[in-house]
Design a protein around this motif. Sequence first.
Motif, PDB file in Angstrom:
ATOM      1  N   GLU A 206       0.832  -1.204   0.000  1.00 50.09           N
ATOM      2  CA  GLU A 206       0.000   0.000   0.000  1.00 50.09           C
ATOM      3  C   GLU A 206       0.867   1.254   0.000  1.00 50.09           C
ATOM      4  OE1 GLU A 206      -2.816  -0.289   3.191  1.00 50.09           O
ATOM      5  OE2 GLU A 206      -4.046  -1.773   2.138  1.00 50.09           O
ATOM      6  N   ALA A 207       1.997   1.196   0.706  1.00 46.46           N
ATOM      7  CA  ALA A 207       2.933   2.323   0.676  1.00 46.46           C
ATOM      8  C   ALA A 207       3.518   2.491  -0.725  1.00 46.46           C
ATOM      9  CB  ALA A 207       4.048   2.111   1.699  1.00 46.46           C
ATOM     10  N   LEU A 208       3.740   1.382  -1.426  1.00 47.40           N
ATOM     11  CA  LEU A 208       4.228   1.448  -2.797  1.00 47.40           C
ATOM     12  C   LEU A 208       3.246   2.195  -3.692  1.00 47.40           C
ATOM     13  CD1 LEU A 208       6.342   0.603  -4.916  1.00 47.40           C
ATOM     14  CD2 LEU A 208       5.081  -1.554  -5.177  1.00 47.40           C
ATOM     15  N   GLY A 209       1.974   2.108  -3.376  1.00 50.82           N
ATOM     16  CA  GLY A 209       0.970   2.867  -4.131  1.00 50.82           C
ATOM     17  C   GLY A 209       1.258   4.363  -4.119  1.00 50.82           C
ATOM     18  N   GLU A 210       1.794   4.870  -3.016  1.00 47.86           N
ATOM     19  CA  GLU A 210       2.185   6.277  -2.943  1.00 47.86           C
ATOM     20  C   GLU A 210       3.335   6.559  -3.908  1.00 47.86           C
ATOM     21  OE1 GLU A 210       2.274  10.283  -1.542  1.00 47.86           O
ATOM     22  OE2 GLU A 210       0.755   8.709  -1.412  1.00 47.86           O
ATOM     23  N   ASP A 211       4.296   5.641  -3.993  1.00 50.70           N
ATOM     24  CA  ASP A 211       5.416   5.815  -4.914  1.00 50.70           C
ATOM     25  C   ASP A 211       4.962   5.775  -6.366  1.00 50.70           C
ATOM     26  OD1 ASP A 211       7.205   5.780  -2.700  1.00 50.70           O
ATOM     27  OD2 ASP A 211       7.256   3.588  -2.746  1.00 50.70           O
ATOM     28  N   VAL A 212       3.915   5.010  -6.633  1.00 48.61           N
ATOM     29  CA  VAL A 212       3.413   4.876  -7.998  1.00 48.61           C
ATOM     30  C   VAL A 212       2.540   6.062  -8.393  1.00 48.61           C
ATOM     31  CG1 VAL A 212       1.866   3.525  -9.494  1.00 48.61           C
ATOM     32  CG2 VAL A 212       3.531   2.350  -8.019  1.00 48.61           C
ATOM     33  N   PHE A 213       1.612   6.450  -7.526  1.00 51.98           N
ATOM     34  CA  PHE A 213       0.537   7.355  -7.940  1.00 51.98           C
ATOM     35  C   PHE A 213       0.724   8.820  -7.552  1.00 51.98           C
ATOM     36  CE2 PHE A 213      -1.714   3.225  -7.845  1.00 51.98           C
ATOM     37  CZ  PHE A 213      -2.185   3.217  -9.146  1.00 51.98           C
ATOM     38  N   LYS A 244      -5.661   3.499  -3.791  1.00 56.82           N
ATOM     39  CA  LYS A 244      -5.477   4.678  -4.643  1.00 56.82           C
ATOM     40  C   LYS A 244      -6.495   4.734  -5.788  1.00 56.82           C
ATOM     41  CE  LYS A 244      -1.726   6.212  -2.565  1.00 56.82           C
ATOM     42  NZ  LYS A 244      -1.692   7.524  -1.869  1.00 56.82           N
ATOM     43  N   ARG A 245      -7.544   3.927  -5.717  1.00 60.74           N
ATOM     44  CA  ARG A 245      -8.476   3.775  -6.832  1.00 60.74           C
ATOM     45  C   ARG A 245      -9.170   5.079  -7.231  1.00 60.74           C
ATOM     46  NH1 ARG A 245     -10.238   1.801  -2.165  1.00 60.74           N
ATOM     47  NH2 ARG A 245     -12.318   2.328  -1.347  1.00 60.74           N
ATOM     48  N   ASP A 246      -9.318   6.022  -6.288  1.00 66.62           N
ATOM     49  CA  ASP A 246     -10.035   7.256  -6.613  1.00 66.62           C
ATOM     50  C   ASP A 246      -9.280   8.134  -7.600  1.00 66.62           C
ATOM     51  OD1 ASP A 246     -12.130   6.529  -5.030  1.00 66.62           O
ATOM     52  OD2 ASP A 246     -11.536   7.746  -3.301  1.00 66.62           O
ATOM     53  N   ILE A 247      -8.047   7.786  -7.911  1.00 68.28           N
ATOM     54  CA  ILE A 247      -7.276   8.577  -8.871  1.00 68.28           C
ATOM     55  C   ILE A 247      -7.957   8.614 -10.234  1.00 68.28           C
ATOM     56  CG2 ILE A 247      -5.820   6.683  -9.731  1.00 68.28           C
ATOM     57  CD1 ILE A 247      -3.452   8.708  -9.590  1.00 68.28           C
ATOM     58  N   ILE A 248      -8.751   7.597 -10.536  1.00 68.59           N
ATOM     59  CA  ILE A 248      -9.419   7.533 -11.826  1.00 68.59           C
ATOM     60  C   ILE A 248     -10.480   8.624 -11.950  1.00 68.59           C
ATOM     61  CG2 ILE A 248     -11.277   5.944 -11.191  1.00 68.59           C
ATOM     62  CD1 ILE A 248      -9.130   5.824 -14.433  1.00 68.59           C
ATOM     63  N   PHE A 276      -8.112   1.144 -12.947  1.00 74.62           N
ATOM     64  CA  PHE A 276      -7.419   2.436 -12.829  1.00 74.62           C
ATOM     65  C   PHE A 276      -5.906   2.312 -13.043  1.00 74.62           C
ATOM     66  CE2 PHE A 276      -7.644   0.676  -8.547  1.00 74.62           C
ATOM     67  CZ  PHE A 276      -6.375   0.895  -8.018  1.00 74.62           C
ATOM     68  N   LEU A 277      -5.414   1.083 -13.249  1.00 72.88           N
ATOM     69  CA  LEU A 277      -3.989   0.875 -13.488  1.00 72.88           C
ATOM     70  C   LEU A 277      -3.802  -0.343 -14.375  1.00 72.88           C
ATOM     71  CD1 LEU A 277      -0.994   1.618 -12.759  1.00 72.88           C
ATOM     72  CD2 LEU A 277      -1.174  -0.059 -10.918  1.00 72.88           C
ATOM     73  N   MET A 278      -2.898  -0.211 -15.337  1.00 71.35           N
ATOM     74  CA  MET A 278      -2.570  -1.335 -16.218  1.00 71.35           C
ATOM     75  C   MET A 278      -1.163  -1.836 -15.925  1.00 71.35           C
ATOM     76  SD  MET A 278      -4.225   0.146 -19.741  1.00 71.35           S
ATOM     77  CE  MET A 278      -3.757   1.831 -19.322  1.00 71.35           C
ATOM     78  N   LEU A 279      -0.989  -3.128 -16.052  1.00 71.28           N
ATOM     79  CA  LEU A 279       0.289  -3.790 -15.755  1.00 71.28           C
ATOM     80  C   LEU A 279       0.700  -4.555 -17.001  1.00 71.28           C
ATOM     81  CD1 LEU A 279       2.153  -4.146 -13.272  1.00 71.28           C
ATOM     82  CD2 LEU A 279       0.829  -6.180 -12.687  1.00 71.28           C
ATOM     83  N   LYS A 280       1.867  -4.186 -17.559  1.00 66.93           N
ATOM     84  CA  LYS A 280       2.291  -4.768 -18.838  1.00 66.93           C
ATOM     85  C   LYS A 280       3.743  -5.227 -18.733  1.00 66.93           C
ATOM     86  CE  LYS A 280       2.999  -3.416 -23.701  1.00 66.93           C
ATOM     87  NZ  LYS A 280       4.481  -3.404 -23.723  1.00 66.93           N
ATOM     88  N   GLU A 281       4.029  -6.412 -19.244  1.00 72.16           N
ATOM     89  CA  GLU A 281       5.409  -6.895 -19.272  1.00 72.16           C
ATOM     90  C   GLU A 281       6.177  -6.145 -20.349  1.00 72.16           C
ATOM     91  OE1 GLU A 281       7.899 -11.096 -19.067  1.00 72.16           O
ATOM     92  OE2 GLU A 281       5.785 -11.116 -19.679  1.00 72.16           O
ATOM     93  N   ASP A 282       7.310  -5.529 -19.955  1.00 76.16           N
ATOM     94  CA  ASP A 282       8.051  -4.693 -20.900  1.00 76.16           C
ATOM     95  C   ASP A 282       9.452  -4.466 -20.347  1.00 76.16           C
ATOM     96  OD1 ASP A 282       8.929  -2.319 -22.513  1.00 76.16           O
ATOM     97  OD2 ASP A 282       6.846  -2.373 -23.208  1.00 76.16           O
ATOM     98  N   ILE A 283      10.459  -4.453 -21.226  1.00 71.18           N
ATOM     99  CA  ILE A 283      11.827  -4.246 -20.751  1.00 71.18           C
ATOM    100  C   ILE A 283      12.150  -2.772 -20.529  1.00 71.18           C
ATOM    101  CG2 ILE A 283      12.661  -6.347 -21.873  1.00 71.18           C
ATOM    102  CD1 ILE A 283      13.884  -4.538 -24.055  1.00 71.18           C
TER     103      ILE A 283
END
Length: 353
Positions: A206-213, A244-248, A276-283
């Motif tokens: 959940e703390a990582l959500g702050e780093d992301v959003f 962090k879902r309300d960001i949408i 509200f967030l997409m996760l994609k494999e990418d280098i």
Amino acid sequence: MNTLEDRIVAFTKLGDFLGQFNNRSIEKNDEVAHNALFFDGFRHQIELAGQHNGWFTKENVLFACQSWSQALSEQHLKQWTDAYSFNGTSNKKVAIVMAGNIPLVGFHDFISVLMSGHSVLVKLSSNDKHLLPYLAKYLQSVAPYFEGRITFTEEKLEGFDAVIATGSDNTARYFDYYFGGYPNIIRKNRNSIAVLTGEESKEELEALGEDVFRYFGLGCRNVSKIFVPHDYDFNAFFGGMYPKRDIINNAKYANNYDYNKAVYLMSLFEFQENGFLMLKEDISYASPIASIFYEHYDSQDALKKKIDRDIDHIQCIVANGFLEHEVKFGETQSPKLWDYADGVDTIKFLTNL
């Protein structure tokens, strides 16, 4: 003539002023110096910043003010400056070309130049032009010796002795050409990463959500990519992001989410999403807004070697017990004064001019 101690006092007062503006409340403190002149005006500048740039929501601007207030304590300022000798520093004019991706993003360079005893010539980004000039006026009011040492310009930069410029990889090539003959720090694109093992607690994710959003992911200290083991359970990751879902509900963010989702679908890319967030494999390290890239690792040793090879693309590494200079979950957007962008010691550069 002013001393280092004088400058520390001045920036401490600026920290006290900013401390009135945070996400808990905007509350006037009559003990803050020169508050009658500046409090209402800065509150107005916060509103103007948000009207001018839709990414600069009131919450995010207040978060930036709160973070800088905490950084500009007397204790932190002394701890920061104690590591250097400013005795031989002569007054040079240092130009700063600022980015505008998050509120007050060039503030550390600004205070570093003044703390080092130099004068500053600032070229602001058009995306972030309200907050810093007002804070500069406050600083000049509480410390008149800064008058004449702070200049803002929208014209071509001229008459400077050194330069600090921040931009994209493309603008960095221009900066290299234009400023190559001067002592310089030129910063390019960087992104931050998180190394996950699958052993993270709910609180860490959940703390990582702050780093992301925080700041909608627009900062170089925002986590834009995660490294995970092959058997990683992404349900745990999405669970950590859920608060962090309300960001949408922010229209600009939602438009980017819809656009990037459409691009992924039309390109037949595989991805996961939660609304509200997409996760994609990418280098790659730089993911689009509303997306996080991921990459699997075979072993932590192999991952350390990869990160070491790619370190010029990385700003922060969020982890728990992975590297010596890692950042704790949830703390990428609250750097200390001595946490230098790109690992380049700005004060050392300035004191050697």
